[in-house]
Design a protein around this motif. Structure first.
Motif, PDB file in Angstrom:
ATOM      1  N   THR A 125      54.744  17.508  37.887  1.00  0.00           N
ATOM      2  CA  THR A 125      53.250  17.909  37.908  1.00  0.00           C
ATOM      3  C   THR A 125      53.057  19.382  37.776  1.00  0.00           C
ATOM      4  O   THR A 125      54.216  20.153  38.066  1.00  0.00           O
ATOM      5  N   ASP A 126      51.947  19.864  37.198  1.00  0.00           N
ATOM      6  CA  ASP A 126      51.858  21.309  37.165  1.00  0.00           C
ATOM      7  C   ASP A 126      51.899  21.883  38.701  1.00  0.00           C
ATOM      8  O   ASP A 126      52.622  23.025  38.612  1.00  0.00           O
ATOM      9  N   GLU A 127      51.507  21.110  39.651  1.00  0.00           N
ATOM     10  CA  GLU A 127      51.667  21.729  41.030  1.00  0.00           C
ATOM     11  C   GLU A 127      53.222  21.858  41.491  1.00  0.00           C
ATOM     12  O   GLU A 127      53.578  22.808  42.013  1.00  0.00           O
ATOM     13  N   GLN A 128      54.072  20.842  41.085  1.00  0.00           N
ATOM     14  CA  GLN A 128      55.532  20.868  41.350  1.00  0.00           C
ATOM     15  C   GLN A 128      55.947  21.922  40.444  1.00  0.00           C
ATOM     16  O   GLN A 128      56.880  22.620  41.108  1.00  0.00           O
ATOM     17  N   LEU A 129      55.803  22.327  39.330  1.00  0.00           N
ATOM     18  CA  LEU A 129      56.168  23.395  38.566  1.00  0.00           C
ATOM     19  C   LEU A 129      55.946  24.627  39.244  1.00  0.00           C
ATOM     20  O   LEU A 129      56.902  25.597  39.230  1.00  0.00           O
ATOM     21  N   GLU A 130      54.743  24.799  39.612  1.00  0.00           N
ATOM     22  CA  GLU A 130      54.460  25.847  40.457  1.00  0.00           C
ATOM     23  C   GLU A 130      55.302  26.303  41.763  1.00  0.00           C
ATOM     24  O   GLU A 130      55.800  27.123  42.016  1.00  0.00           O
ATOM     25  N   GLU A 131      55.712  25.022  42.343  1.00  0.00           N
ATOM     26  CA  GLU A 131      56.534  24.995  43.760  1.00  0.00           C
ATOM     27  C   GLU A 131      57.892  25.561  43.269  1.00  0.00           C
ATOM     28  O   GLU A 131      58.478  26.360  43.782  1.00  0.00           O
ATOM     29  N   LEU A 132      58.363  24.794  42.126  1.00  0.00           N
ATOM     30  CA  LEU A 132      59.659  25.090  41.427  1.00  0.00           C
ATOM     31  C   LEU A 132      59.770  26.798  40.950  1.00  0.00           C
ATOM     32  O   LEU A 132      60.817  27.185  41.358  1.00  0.00           O
ATOM     33  N   TYR A 133      58.814  27.162  40.578  1.00  0.00           N
ATOM     34  CA  TYR A 133      58.859  28.650  40.277  1.00  0.00           C
ATOM     35  C   TYR A 133      59.146  29.662  41.408  1.00  0.00           C
ATOM     36  O   TYR A 133      59.369  30.616  41.445  1.00  0.00           O
ATOM     37  N   ILE A 185      81.355  27.281  48.443  1.00  0.00           N
ATOM     38  CA  ILE A 185      81.307  28.373  47.460  1.00  0.00           C
ATOM     39  C   ILE A 185      81.551  29.736  48.450  1.00  0.00           C
ATOM     40  O   ILE A 185      80.811  30.100  49.305  1.00  0.00           O
ATOM     41  N   ILE A 186      82.532  30.387  47.818  1.00  0.00           N
ATOM     42  CA  ILE A 186      82.976  31.472  48.644  1.00  0.00           C
ATOM     43  C   ILE A 186      82.300  32.638  48.008  1.00  0.00           C
ATOM     44  O   ILE A 186      81.827  33.559  48.894  1.00  0.00           O
ATOM     45  N   VAL A 187      82.019  32.702  46.738  1.00  0.00           N
ATOM     46  CA  VAL A 187      81.282  33.938  46.127  1.00  0.00           C
ATOM     47  C   VAL A 187      80.304  33.496  45.525  1.00  0.00           C
ATOM     48  O   VAL A 187      80.327  32.639  44.606  1.00  0.00           O
ATOM     49  N   ARG A 188      79.004  33.969  45.932  1.00  0.00           N
ATOM     50  CA  ARG A 188      77.671  33.353  45.215  1.00  0.00           C
ATOM     51  C   ARG A 188      77.452  34.583  44.123  1.00  0.00           C
ATOM     52  O   ARG A 188      77.711  35.871  44.444  1.00  0.00           O
ATOM     53  N   GLU A 189      76.935  33.949  43.055  1.00  0.00           N
ATOM     54  CA  GLU A 189      76.234  35.049  42.002  1.00  0.00           C
ATOM     55  C   GLU A 189      74.928  34.487  41.804  1.00  0.00           C
ATOM     56  O   GLU A 189      74.431  33.878  41.055  1.00  0.00           O
ATOM     57  N   LYS A 190      73.987  35.450  42.592  1.00  0.00           N
ATOM     58  CA  LYS A 190      72.462  35.173  42.613  1.00  0.00           C
ATOM     59  C   LYS A 190      72.104  35.231  41.398  1.00  0.00           C
ATOM     60  O   LYS A 190      71.172  34.464  40.771  1.00  0.00           O
ATOM     61  N   GLU A 191      72.289  36.386  40.422  1.00  0.00           N
ATOM     62  CA  GLU A 191      71.545  36.792  39.313  1.00  0.00           C
ATOM     63  C   GLU A 191      71.891  35.357  37.986  1.00  0.00           C
ATOM     64  O   GLU A 191      71.066  34.915  37.540  1.00  0.00           O
ATOM     65  N   LYS A 192      73.135  34.826  38.158  1.00  0.00           N
ATOM     66  CA  LYS A 192      73.452  33.606  37.450  1.00  0.00           C
ATOM     67  C   LYS A 192      72.484  32.325  37.795  1.00  0.00           C
ATOM     68  O   LYS A 192      72.199  31.630  37.173  1.00  0.00           O
ATOM     69  N   THR A 193      72.579  32.516  39.076  1.00  0.00           N
ATOM     70  CA  THR A 193      71.848  31.159  39.532  1.00  0.00           C
ATOM     71  C   THR A 193      70.350  31.104  39.362  1.00  0.00           C
ATOM     72  O   THR A 193      69.784  30.119  38.836  1.00  0.00           O
ATOM     73  N   VAL A 194      69.684  32.276  39.439  1.00  0.00           N
ATOM     74  CA  VAL A 194      68.314  32.691  38.767  1.00  0.00           C
ATOM     75  C   VAL A 194      68.012  32.357  37.467  1.00  0.00           C
ATOM     76  O   VAL A 194      67.175  31.518  37.108  1.00  0.00           O
ATOM     77  N   ALA A 195      69.007  32.658  36.559  1.00  0.00           N
ATOM     78  CA  ALA A 195      69.179  32.661  35.200  1.00  0.00           C
ATOM     79  C   ALA A 195      69.218  31.147  34.794  1.00  0.00           C
ATOM     80  O   ALA A 195      68.385  30.444  34.123  1.00  0.00           O
ATOM     81  N   HIS A 196      69.954  30.313  35.658  1.00  0.00           N
ATOM     82  CA  HIS A 196      70.179  28.875  35.412  1.00  0.00           C
ATOM     83  C   HIS A 196      68.814  28.198  35.857  1.00  0.00           C
ATOM     84  O   HIS A 196      68.208  27.367  35.096  1.00  0.00           O
ATOM     85  N   HIS A 197      68.471  28.562  37.046  1.00  0.00           N
ATOM     86  CA  HIS A 197      67.229  27.895  37.423  1.00  0.00           C
ATOM     87  C   HIS A 197      65.841  28.252  36.454  1.00  0.00           C
ATOM     88  O   HIS A 197      65.156  27.171  36.115  1.00  0.00           O
ATOM     89  N   LYS A 198      65.542  29.274  36.154  1.00  0.00           N
ATOM     90  CA  LYS A 198      64.623  29.746  34.939  1.00  0.00           C
ATOM     91  C   LYS A 198      64.700  29.000  33.937  1.00  0.00           C
ATOM     92  O   LYS A 198      63.764  28.408  33.158  1.00  0.00           O
ATOM     93  N   ARG A 199      66.068  28.808  33.655  1.00  0.00           N
ATOM     94  CA  ARG A 199      66.365  27.918  32.191  1.00  0.00           C
ATOM     95  C   ARG A 199      65.998  26.685  32.131  1.00  0.00           C
ATOM     96  O   ARG A 199      65.173  25.869  31.558  1.00  0.00           O
ATOM     97  N   ILE A 200      66.460  26.256  33.376  1.00  0.00           N
ATOM     98  CA  ILE A 200      65.825  24.582  33.821  1.00  0.00           C
ATOM     99  C   ILE A 200      64.181  24.624  33.793  1.00  0.00           C
ATOM    100  O   ILE A 200      63.759  23.567  33.223  1.00  0.00           O
ATOM    101  N   TYR A 201      63.821  25.481  34.753  1.00  0.00           N
ATOM    102  CA  TYR A 201      62.202  25.470  34.694  1.00  0.00           C
ATOM    103  C   TYR A 201      61.600  25.695  33.534  1.00  0.00           C
ATOM    104  O   TYR A 201      60.605  24.939  33.336  1.00  0.00           O
ATOM    105  N   GLU A 202      61.978  26.253  32.505  1.00  0.00           N
ATOM    106  CA  GLU A 202      61.150  26.868  31.330  1.00  0.00           C
ATOM    107  C   GLU A 202      61.244  25.242  30.559  1.00  0.00           C
ATOM    108  O   GLU A 202      60.466  24.714  29.950  1.00  0.00           O
ATOM    109  N   ALA A 203      62.491  24.731  30.515  1.00  0.00           N
ATOM    110  CA  ALA A 203      62.639  23.497  29.721  1.00  0.00           C
ATOM    111  C   ALA A 203      61.945  22.219  30.390  1.00  0.00           C
ATOM    112  O   ALA A 203      60.938  21.506  29.571  1.00  0.00           O
ATOM    113  N   LEU A 204      61.709  22.247  31.681  1.00  0.00           N
ATOM    114  CA  LEU A 204      60.503  21.276  32.337  1.00  0.00           C
ATOM    115  C   LEU A 204      59.060  21.618  31.835  1.00  0.00           C
ATOM    116  O   LEU A 204      58.327  20.687  31.490  1.00  0.00           O
ATOM    117  N   LYS A 205      58.864  22.909  31.827  1.00  0.00           N
ATOM    118  CA  LYS A 205      57.417  23.230  31.691  1.00  0.00           C
ATOM    119  C   LYS A 205      56.975  22.969  30.183  1.00  0.00           C
ATOM    120  O   LYS A 205      55.839  22.560  29.840  1.00  0.00           O
TER     121      LYS A 205
END
Length: 237
Positions: A125-133, A185-205
């Motif tokens: 739903t649109d509400e869930q997309l907002e929560e996702l973002y 996970i020993i070393v986290r990469e926040k920038e890559k995680t954000v980039a991946h999540h944004k890509r998933i979000y945009e596809a869902l949108k």
């Protein structure tokens, strides 16, 4: 609630020499074939005995097993009903057995989430997309790579947006293991995680199942690589 003549139901006869496990399969067939729906009342014990050709002892063993698995509920004086939601016990038991097999848990997560992301493109739903973002923003603003809860919520929103009663138990169980495997996970990469999540979000949108599936696959393989690398580093200590 659906009402059907129990004696008219299409259920394969059970040989008296078979185990209660086969009776379980016959009863589950009523659900999977659509002859009965979640919440529907099952035939009485007497009716089942006639339909399946089994003893009362074998039938009760099967019903007890189904109740333990969270698939049915037996109510005194009211009868036996399929639950509205299938319990998580079977999947939880398998995860517990494989609790030290991180590779197996990761593979189970990949299979489940790739299926869920495809369904989510149609149902989210649109509400869930907002929560996702909002979870993406929370990860972006996090400090010291402390964004585990936001990451978990991101995946949980997608999983639950599929709105599938049969999968609910699996989703709940697998999310419980999300934090456990992420601890590897020993070393986290926040920038890559954000980039991946944004890509998933945009596809869902965009409601694009192919893009969403591909984006989730790339993300989960990235996570898998990080976790397995963490395991190797721990072994080398």
């Amino acid at each position: 609630m659906m009402e059907r003549d129990p004696l008219q139901m299409n259920v394969e006869h059970v040989n008296r020499k078979t185990l209660s496990k086969q009776v379980v399969e016959r009863i589950l067939h009523l659900l999977s074939s659509g002859q009965l729906k979640p919440g529907d009342k099952l035939p009485t014990e007497a009716e089942f005995i006639t339909i399946l050709g089994v003893s009362r002892t074998v039938l009760r063993e099967a019903l007890s097993a189904l109740e333990t698995l969270g698939i049915i509920t037996r109510k005194t004086r009211e009868g036996t009903y399929f639950n509205l939601k299938v319990g998580s016990a079977p999947f939880s038991d398998m995860l517990n057995l494989a609790s030290d097999n991180i590779q197996a848990i990761i593979e189970a997560r990949i299979v489940l989430e790739l299926g869920l992301i495809t369904i989510a493109t149609e149902k989210i739903t649109d509400e869930q997309l907002e929560e996702l973002y909002e979870t993406i923003l929370e990860i972006e603003e996090s400090k010291d790579n402390n964004y585990g809860q936001a990451d978990k919520r991101f995946h949980r929103i997608i999983a639950l947006s599929a709105n599938n009663l049969i999968l609910d138990g699996m989703i709940h169980s697998l999310l419980l293991y999300h934090a456990k495997i992420n601890n590897h996970i020993i070393v986290r990469e926040k920038e890559k995680t954000v980039a991946h999540h944004k890509r998933i979000y945009e596809a869902l949108k965009e409601r694009d199942a192919y893009k969403a599936h591909t984006a989730m696959y790339d993300h989960l393989r990235f996570v898998q690589k990080k976790i397995l690398e963490g395991q190797q580093e721990k072994k080398g200590e």
